[in-house]
Design a protein around this motif. Structure first.
Motif, PDB file in Angstrom:
ATOM      1  N   VAL A 196      36.922  43.830  34.037  1.00  0.00           N
ATOM      2  CA  VAL A 196      38.045  43.384  34.299  1.00  0.00           C
ATOM      3  C   VAL A 196      38.037  42.567  35.813  1.00  0.00           C
ATOM      4  CG1 VAL A 196      39.372  45.461  33.389  1.00  0.00           C
ATOM      5  CG2 VAL A 196      38.558  45.578  35.829  1.00  0.00           C
ATOM      6  N   SER A 197      39.024  41.976  36.209  1.00  0.00           N
ATOM      7  CA  SER A 197      39.003  41.030  37.155  1.00  0.00           C
ATOM      8  C   SER A 197      40.305  41.168  38.070  1.00  0.00           C
ATOM      9  CB  SER A 197      38.730  39.689  37.102  1.00  0.00           C
ATOM     10  OG  SER A 197      40.063  39.215  36.435  1.00  0.00           O
ATOM     11  N   GLU A 198      40.527  40.276  39.201  1.00  0.00           N
ATOM     12  CA  GLU A 198      41.755  40.463  39.880  1.00  0.00           C
ATOM     13  C   GLU A 198      43.050  39.447  38.978  1.00  0.00           C
ATOM     14  OE1 GLU A 198      41.619  38.863  43.919  1.00  0.00           O
ATOM     15  OE2 GLU A 198      39.801  40.157  44.367  1.00  0.00           O
ATOM     16  N   ASN A 199      42.442  38.709  38.106  1.00  0.00           N
ATOM     17  CA  ASN A 199      43.130  37.911  37.352  1.00  0.00           C
ATOM     18  C   ASN A 199      44.200  38.685  36.225  1.00  0.00           C
ATOM     19  OD1 ASN A 199      44.666  35.803  35.647  1.00  0.00           O
ATOM     20  ND2 ASN A 199      42.751  34.919  34.943  1.00  0.00           N
ATOM     21  N   LYS A 200      45.293  38.925  36.582  1.00  0.00           N
ATOM     22  CA  LYS A 200      46.286  39.746  35.797  1.00  0.00           C
ATOM     23  C   LYS A 200      46.162  39.342  34.191  1.00  0.00           C
ATOM     24  CE  LYS A 200      49.219  40.582  39.860  1.00  0.00           C
ATOM     25  NZ  LYS A 200      50.572  40.555  40.258  1.00  0.00           N
ATOM     26  N   GLU A 201      45.895  38.038  34.125  1.00  0.00           N
ATOM     27  CA  GLU A 201      46.324  37.537  32.560  1.00  0.00           C
ATOM     28  C   GLU A 201      44.589  37.516  32.158  1.00  0.00           C
ATOM     29  OE1 GLU A 201      49.032  36.993  31.538  1.00  0.00           O
ATOM     30  OE2 GLU A 201      49.826  37.334  33.369  1.00  0.00           O
ATOM     31  N   ASN A 202      43.786  38.056  32.713  1.00  0.00           N
ATOM     32  CA  ASN A 202      42.445  38.004  32.228  1.00  0.00           C
ATOM     33  C   ASN A 202      42.731  38.994  30.960  1.00  0.00           C
ATOM     34  OD1 ASN A 202      39.687  38.648  31.497  1.00  0.00           O
ATOM     35  ND2 ASN A 202      39.380  39.918  33.267  1.00  0.00           N
ATOM     36  N   GLU A 203      42.130  38.622  29.542  1.00  0.00           N
ATOM     37  CA  GLU A 203      42.196  39.131  28.351  1.00  0.00           C
ATOM     38  C   GLU A 203      41.845  40.850  28.397  1.00  0.00           C
ATOM     39  OE1 GLU A 203      40.978  38.490  23.605  1.00  0.00           O
ATOM     40  OE2 GLU A 203      40.297  37.157  24.977  1.00  0.00           O
ATOM     41  N   ASN A 204      40.990  40.955  29.038  1.00  0.00           N
ATOM     42  CA  ASN A 204      40.201  42.434  29.274  1.00  0.00           C
ATOM     43  C   ASN A 204      41.181  43.275  29.879  1.00  0.00           C
ATOM     44  OD1 ASN A 204      37.920  41.406  27.932  1.00  0.00           O
ATOM     45  ND2 ASN A 204      36.497  41.274  29.675  1.00  0.00           N
TER      46      ASN A 204
END
Length: 592
Positions: A196-204
């Motif tokens: 996971v990442s900081e990107n809220k729209e990241n698919e994971n």
């Protein structure tokens, strides 16, 4: 004597055996498979019950494409040993020869052994995994769990799905395992953090949030709230995390420590709105005085940081109301120091601040608490440009608490005060000592200041430009932001082309940011990047400009380009790790 000889013989044999195994392993790793084969044959002949030697022998034959030898060896072994791993190995030997039908026959025979005894799955699935036959390993683990519900292979399945890139399957199995073993939650967080990442729209991110919300709706256990809160923290969405933490607290209202920790993280990330919301809840909810005082301090510090002059009177009243309620005793010492700072640096009442803090020194406080008060008293004297008196306080801390972090901080302030005075030689001598400070932050600050002095003091024997810069630096410390910006502008006009120019541009840009004059800051940073690309501040300018575009100017594409420049042109920069992380987030990478 006979016992001694027997022991020596046994020890020597074991040593030679171990050396022979190591030699064979080394040959295999180097790709010298003929030599490895001879070694493993000798080891296996001496110890035919050792499966490690058997499988290494098989691998050596297979590397040499001696499949018939492997087949004969395995069939002989299967005839006398009911080990279903050997069936998998025989099937794989056929697969290497592209004989799919025979490979499937032996794989199916291995699966039938699981039907007889589900515990056989340990060896069978491991053997499938060893040959990257992951679908077969999944089938084996799942069937064993169906046959014996007491067996749990969710972790193994999660790891296999992760290898396959099936992120949802991986998440699901880790979550299933947490249901049976809630204590595994921290291990799961570590595993999830790679995906996971900081990107809220990241698919994971979206997949994990969907699974957690589904679990929360069907089974509102504490660990789902905790994981969802953790997920929102990864996205720096502290307000949504707070919603989960409040729900957790209401289910188990024993401690506010998790909520306080969240508030601290929001504060450190400069998300003031979320931090105020969190600490306001702590203040309303807390029963003990220490927690209420801690919440009050964070709330006041945030309010002061964002205040305009018209707000100062109400802030002052809030401090005084707290002291009236709780007193100016040992337990409010941190707030007393905070109030002293507010009086001096914001209300411009340094003498009142000093008088107030000197009363704090009379309390029954520890040497470290006393040092904290003296550190602030020294700062207030520097504010008034009473440098020699400030040095006395800083030196007392150094003498009383040698080798402590606060002592090193005091030494740095001695160096900074000497630098403000224009005593650059003494400042440098102190900074050299601090380069090896146990506090990385102090060490970095010391190195930066030392480089500033050493890079600029030789160009002009009178140190005119450096003295002006130190004066501007002091003005910034004194909260005289406009005056500091103007003086830096004078340096840029009157000392153009001198070595101090890039330092002045960077300092002025940071002050422009403080004033929210972002376009002016952009101009300065671009000037450094264009004209000082080979100098020491180039990576600072790149990173600060990227952060400006990313966090304040809503221009992520420009930020991404700048982060990329740091990654590829400034690999040794202290910002390279953060730049890489933020670049990948802006690029939309699935994995951090």
């Amino acid at each position: 004597m006979n016992k001694l000889l027997a022991f020596i013989f046994l020890f020597t044999s074991t040593l030679l055996f171990s050396q022979s195994e190591q030699l064979s392993d080394d040959y295999f790793k180097r790709g010298e498979f003929e030599k490895a084969l001879i070694g493993y044959q000798q080891l296996y002949q001496k110890n035919p019950s050792n499966n490690n030697y058997l499988f290494q022998l098989i691998k050596s034959h297979q590397q040499l494409k001696q499949y018939d030898a492997v087949q004969q060896l395995l069939l002989e072994k299967i005839a006398i040993n009911n080990n279903p791993q050997l069936l998998v190995e025989l099937g794989y030997n056929y697969q290497l020869q592209e004989n799919v039908a025979s490979a499937k026959k032996y794989y199916d025979e291995a699966f039938s052994k699981i039907e007889e005894n589900p515990n056989f799955v340990f060896g069978i699935a491991h053997q499938f995994e060893d040959h990257s036959l992951l679908e077969e390993a999944i089938r084996a683990y799942k069937r064993a769990m169906e046959l014996n519900p007491n067996l749990n292979f969710n972790i193994q399945l999660a790891q296999i799905y992760g290898e396959q890139g099936d992120v949802e399957g991986m998440f699901s199995n880790y979550l299933d395992y947490i249901e049976t073993k809630p204590a595994f939650i921290n291990n799961a967080k570590r595993a999830f953090s790679d995906f996971v990442s900081e990107n809220k729209e990241n698919e994971n991110n979206l997949i994990l949030k969907k699974l957690l919300l589904k679990n929360l709706q069907s089974q509102p256990h504490d660990y789902w709230y905790e994981l969802l809160s953790w997920m929102f923290v990864q996205e720096k969405d502290f307000s949504k995390s707070f919603v989960q933490e409040k729900a957790l607290y209401r289910r188990n209202p024993e401690s506010l420590s998790r909520i306080i920790e969240l508030g601290v993280m929001a504060n450190e990330d400069e998300q003031d709105e979320a931090a105020v919301e969190i600490f306001s809840f702590v203040l309303e909810t807390a029963q003990d005085v220490d927690t209420k005082l801690l919440a009050n301090q964070y709330l006041l510090d945030i309010e002061v940081e964002n205040a305009q002059e018209k707000d100062f009177s109400s802030i002052n009243k809030k401090y005084l109301d707290i002291f009236e309620t709780y007193g100016t005793f040992e337990q409010t010492l941190s707030l007393q120091i905070s109030y002293g700072n507010f009086l001096a640096f914001y209300l411009k009442q340094p003498q009142e601040a000093s008088n107030f803090l000197k009363k704090s020194l009379k309390l029954n406080i520890s040497p470290f608490q006393e040092a904290s008060v003296k550190l602030k008293l020294g700062d207030i004297l520097v504010l008034q440009e009473k440098f020699n008196e400030a040095l006395i306080y800083y030196s007392q801390i150094q003498a009383n608490l040698k080798n402590s972090t606060i002592s090193q901080e005091a030494r740095f302030k001695v160096a900074k005060t000497s630098y403000y005075k224009g005593d650059f030689e003494w400042a440098e001598s102190q900074l050299k000592i601090l380069k090896s400070s146990t506090s990385q932050l102090i060490a970095n600050d010391a190195l930066d200041l030392k480089l500033l002095i050493s890079d600029n003091k030789y160009e002009d024997s009178l140190h005119v430009a450096l003295k002006l810069y130190a004066k501007a630096d002091l003005m910034a410390f004194q909260n005289k932001t406009d005056e500091a910006i103007d003086l830096l502008g004078k340096i840029l006009t009157e000392h153009k082309g001198e070595s101090v120019e890039d330092e002045a541009l960077l300092k002025q840009a940071q002050l422009f940011e403080k004033k929210k004059q972002y376009e002016k800051a952009v101009t300065n940073y671009k000037n450094i990047i264009a004209n000082y690309s080979e100098e020491i501040l180039a990576d600072d300018a790149l990173y600060f400009l990227a952060e400006l575009y990313n966090n304040h100017l809503a221009e992520p594409e420009k930020a991404k380009e700048l982060y990329e420049q740091i990654i590829f042109k400034h690999e040794d920069s202290i910002y390279s790790v953060e730049a890489r992380k933020k670049f990948r987030m802006l690029r939309g990478d699935a994995i951090n």
